[in-house]
Write a protein that holds these residues in place. Structure first.
Motif, PDB file in Angstrom:
ATOM      1  N   ASP A  39      38.012  39.810  44.718  1.00 35.12           N
ATOM      2  CA  ASP A  39      37.523  40.010  43.614  1.00 35.12           C
ATOM      3  C   ASP A  39      37.691  39.356  42.209  1.00 35.12           C
ATOM      4  O   ASP A  39      37.092  38.843  41.788  1.00 35.12           O
ATOM      5  CB  ASP A  39      36.453  41.588  43.892  1.00 35.12           C
ATOM      6  CG  ASP A  39      37.684  42.405  43.586  1.00 35.12           C
ATOM      7  OD1 ASP A  39      39.121  41.764  43.185  1.00 35.12           O
ATOM      8  OD2 ASP A  39      37.605  43.140  43.664  1.00 35.12           O
ATOM      9  N   THR A  47      39.304  33.576  44.181  1.00 31.38           N
ATOM     10  CA  THR A  47      38.705  34.057  43.352  1.00 31.38           C
ATOM     11  C   THR A  47      37.447  34.254  42.825  1.00 31.38           C
ATOM     12  O   THR A  47      37.263  32.154  42.403  1.00 31.38           O
ATOM     13  CB  THR A  47      39.221  35.276  42.237  1.00 31.38           C
ATOM     14  OG1 THR A  47      40.355  33.728  41.617  1.00 31.38           O
ATOM     15  CG2 THR A  47      40.576  36.383  42.640  1.00 31.38           C
ATOM     16  N   ASN A  91      32.149  41.769  37.002  1.00 29.45           N
ATOM     17  CA  ASN A  91      32.106  42.236  37.809  1.00 29.45           C
ATOM     18  C   ASN A  91      33.072  43.943  37.062  1.00 29.45           C
ATOM     19  O   ASN A  91      33.476  44.848  38.003  1.00 29.45           O
ATOM     20  CB  ASN A  91      33.714  42.227  38.494  1.00 29.45           C
ATOM     21  CG  ASN A  91      33.279  42.633  39.962  1.00 29.45           C
ATOM     22  OD1 ASN A  91      32.551  43.271  40.287  1.00 29.45           O
ATOM     23  ND2 ASN A  91      34.448  42.992  40.780  1.00 29.45           N
ATOM     24  N   THR A 131      29.998  47.203  41.878  1.00 27.55           N
ATOM     25  CA  THR A 131      31.390  46.201  41.986  1.00 27.55           C
ATOM     26  C   THR A 131      31.147  45.200  43.629  1.00 27.55           C
ATOM     27  O   THR A 131      30.801  45.467  44.373  1.00 27.55           O
ATOM     28  CB  THR A 131      32.853  46.873  41.908  1.00 27.55           C
ATOM     29  OG1 THR A 131      33.344  47.856  42.910  1.00 27.55           O
ATOM     30  CG2 THR A 131      32.788  47.391  40.318  1.00 27.55           C
ATOM     31  N   PHE A 184      33.564  44.322  45.355  1.00 29.98           N
ATOM     32  CA  PHE A 184      34.428  45.474  46.892  1.00 29.98           C
ATOM     33  C   PHE A 184      33.101  46.384  46.950  1.00 29.98           C
ATOM     34  O   PHE A 184      33.466  46.286  48.481  1.00 29.98           O
ATOM     35  CB  PHE A 184      35.665  45.411  46.523  1.00 29.98           C
ATOM     36  CG  PHE A 184      36.439  45.945  47.191  1.00 29.98           C
ATOM     37  CD1 PHE A 184      36.572  45.282  48.133  1.00 29.98           C
ATOM     38  CD2 PHE A 184      36.785  47.342  47.853  1.00 29.98           C
ATOM     39  CE1 PHE A 184      37.623  45.566  49.904  1.00 29.98           C
ATOM     40  CE2 PHE A 184      37.868  47.566  48.623  1.00 29.98           C
ATOM     41  CZ  PHE A 184      38.190  47.168  49.546  1.00 29.98           C
ATOM     42  N   SER A 213      33.686  41.382  48.610  1.00 26.99           N
ATOM     43  CA  SER A 213      34.625  40.517  47.523  1.00 26.99           C
ATOM     44  C   SER A 213      35.640  41.545  49.340  1.00 26.99           C
ATOM     45  O   SER A 213      35.516  42.917  49.600  1.00 26.99           O
ATOM     46  CB  SER A 213      34.988  41.044  47.117  1.00 26.99           C
ATOM     47  OG  SER A 213      36.307  41.001  46.819  1.00 26.99           O
ATOM     48  N   HIS A 245      40.637  43.552  47.454  1.00 21.87           N
ATOM     49  CA  HIS A 245      40.508  44.240  45.932  1.00 21.87           C
ATOM     50  C   HIS A 245      41.530  45.511  45.886  1.00 21.87           C
ATOM     51  O   HIS A 245      42.807  45.649  46.757  1.00 21.87           O
ATOM     52  CB  HIS A 245      39.463  45.764  45.566  1.00 21.87           C
ATOM     53  CG  HIS A 245      39.247  46.546  44.390  1.00 21.87           C
ATOM     54  ND1 HIS A 245      38.850  45.827  43.097  1.00 21.87           N
ATOM     55  CD2 HIS A 245      39.528  47.377  44.304  1.00 21.87           C
ATOM     56  CE1 HIS A 245      38.676  46.366  42.507  1.00 21.87           C
ATOM     57  NE2 HIS A 245      39.009  47.399  43.205  1.00 21.87           N
ATOM     58  N   GLN A 262      43.972  47.960  43.979  1.00 22.06           N
ATOM     59  CA  GLN A 262      43.807  49.390  43.245  1.00 22.06           C
ATOM     60  C   GLN A 262      44.602  50.387  43.780  1.00 22.06           C
ATOM     61  O   GLN A 262      45.314  50.437  44.248  1.00 22.06           O
ATOM     62  CB  GLN A 262      42.175  49.982  44.355  1.00 22.06           C
ATOM     63  CG  GLN A 262      42.411  49.605  45.488  1.00 22.06           C
ATOM     64  CD  GLN A 262      41.434  50.218  46.546  1.00 22.06           C
ATOM     65  OE1 GLN A 262      40.885  49.465  47.144  1.00 22.06           O
ATOM     66  NE2 GLN A 262      41.731  51.096  47.508  1.00 22.06           N
ATOM     67  N   TYR A 268      35.436  53.702  47.418  1.00 26.46           N
ATOM     68  CA  TYR A 268      34.667  52.188  47.668  1.00 26.46           C
ATOM     69  C   TYR A 268      33.887  51.689  48.864  1.00 26.46           C
ATOM     70  O   TYR A 268      33.054  51.587  49.395  1.00 26.46           O
ATOM     71  CB  TYR A 268      35.941  51.325  47.824  1.00 26.46           C
ATOM     72  CG  TYR A 268      36.175  50.334  45.981  1.00 26.46           C
ATOM     73  CD1 TYR A 268      35.669  50.009  45.428  1.00 26.46           C
ATOM     74  CD2 TYR A 268      37.518  51.429  45.822  1.00 26.46           C
ATOM     75  CE1 TYR A 268      35.784  49.730  44.220  1.00 26.46           C
ATOM     76  CE2 TYR A 268      37.432  50.162  44.292  1.00 26.46           C
ATOM     77  CZ  TYR A 268      36.798  49.980  43.886  1.00 26.46           C
ATOM     78  OH  TYR A 268      37.349  49.931  42.558  1.00 26.46           O
TER      79      TYR A 268
END
Length: 448
Positions: free
Chosen positions: A215, A265, A274, A282, A284, A289, A292, A294, A302
């Protein structure tokens, strides 16, 4: 990016100071200069040891879910310590730091402070936080991994007890990989080049459905920190560490441009949108996507938004056979005000919240995966499947971790806004990787 609940949620949804909102609260920290000298380690008043001593004020930030669980844990503490009264003062992220700075400067700080990595040096270097070694009789963190515990050090003084761990990692949507006909990568061997190729394959297969392989990349402080660390460098180095070099930072920006050019991306405009979106909208979170970057405790949030079971993978390495040099980061801390008159009661409270099953089985991973291994085992039976994934990921990678970097320096109040601005200019083609690297290094050096 590294650690701010700009839109507070449970720690399983914990987000670091994201591109979504600037860290505005540190501007208020300048008012701490008004404090009279009060060195860390001095309680600034007479401490009480379970004799009442007034009400113990505990400051927190977070949403209603976090507050409710916190209040339940506080109720258990008061059952076990009926002579200690506790009140919880909760705020949303931005107002929390404004209130804390104002109260601290006015010598009206809460006794126990939920503290963030981005702020702990700003408060710790100004003598606003107690040296927790002075209350070690009430606060026993001997079971905590030393590397994790040391993330609470500021200039060698232990001013923050880490609540939970945060590991910067790769979230992955297995459903999208399956739909794209792409195999789950082996995260013990993969490289950034392989990651880029896999992400581009997903976009090629599912792009007609508005799905991207990856993403966003190129304007995140945590991304940059992880990237340069793999070259043995640090954005904010200590005296015995190597500072990030221009070629290393430039290679980060060059990789970000490559991801866009190959379709791995989205274009810069989509990435920009985003980053400004709420978590549950978002790419993800909405199954648009496959990958991601994180902090790993976000995985539950998520997964809840996407409706799919998600997984966690190690960061890719620069070269085959190399370590990705991942680190532990404190999800947040419990600190104690240096001027509290209830330092021992405050330490009892922190100890209870971190170690007592009566509290930990209520809080579970609310503020991150607990930093104490025995507590991790205690809460495992009560975790939901996605929270278990986060806990098991922590346990799997712990033996592989390298020493964490120093906390964000006290002078780096604008880092989480300055760097994303530079990175975004590269993505939009308004700055070259080389020029952006020089600006990045100059900005970081000026904050030390």
């Amino acid at each position: 990016m590294i650690n701010a609940d700009t839109n507070p949620a449970p720690a399983t949804t914990h987000r670091g100071p994201s591109r979504r909102q600037a860290l505005t609260g540190l501007a208020a920290v300048g008012s701490l200069a008004a404090l009279a000298a009060c060195a860390p380690g001095s309680s600034g008043g007479s401490s009480s040891s379970g004799d009442g001593g007034g009400t113990l004020r505990v400051s927190t930030w977070g949403n209603d879910s976090r507050l409710k669980l916190t209040q339940q844990a506080v109720a258990e503490f008061q059952k076990a310590n009926p002579d200690i009264k506790v009140t919880v003062e909760n705020s949303e992220w931005t107002s929390y730091w404004d209130k804390l700075a104002t109260g601290t400067a006015a010598n009206d700080s809460p006794d126990v402070i939920q503290m963030d990595e981005a702020y702990i040096a700003a408060y710790g270097t100004r003598g606003a936080l107690l040296d927790l070694e002075t209350v070690s009789a009430q606060l026993d963190l001997s079971e905590m991994d030393e590397k994790m515990r040391d993330t609470g050090l500021v200039d060698g003084t232990f001013v923050g007890a880490p609540i939970g761990t945060g590991n910067f990692s790769v979230g992955v949507n297995p459903t999208l990989l399956e739909q794209a006909g792409v195999a789950m990568p082996d995260d013990t061997t993969w490289t950034w080049d392989e990651f880029a190729d896999i992400a581009a394959q997903v976009t090629a297969a599912l792009g007609a459905q508005g799905v991207y392989g990856f993403d966003m990349f190129g304007a995140g402080t945590a991304e940059l920190g992880a990237w340069v660390r793999q070259f043995g460098q640090e954005v904010f180095p200590t005296d015995d560490q190597t500072a990030a070099e221009p070629a290393t930072v430039a290679s980060y920006f060059e990789f970000a441009k490559r991801l866009v050019d190959t379709g791995a991306t989205p274009p810069a405009s989509v990435q920009s949108e985003n980053t400004a979106a709420a978590l549950d909208t978002t790419l993800f979170a909405t199954n648009k996507s496959a990958f991601h970057l994180q902090f790993h405790t976000q995985i539950s949030a998520y997964a809840a938004a996407s409706g799919n079971e998600l997984r966690l993978l190690r960061l890719p390495a620069q070269q085959k056979g190399e370590s990705p040099r991942m680190v532990n980061k404190a999800s947040m801390y419990w600190s104690i005000a240096s001027r509290t008159t209830q330092s021992e009661n405050a330490a009892k409270f922190v100890d209870f919240m971190l170690t007592d099953p009566a509290a930990t089985k209520i809080l579970t991973t609310e503020r991150g995966v607990p930093a104490i291994p025995s507590v991790q085992e205690d809460i495992l039976p009560v975790l939901d499947p996605q929270a278990k994934i986060a806990l098991e990921f922590t346990q799997a990678i712990t033996p592989e971790l390298v020493d964490p970097p120093q906390v964000t320096p006290a002078g780096a109040s604008s880092w989480n806004t300055d760097f994303p601005t530079i990175g975004t200019e590269v993505l939009f083609g308004r700055a070259t990787p080389a020029d952006a690297a020089e600006r990045t290094i100059t900005a970081a050096a000026g904050m030390l």
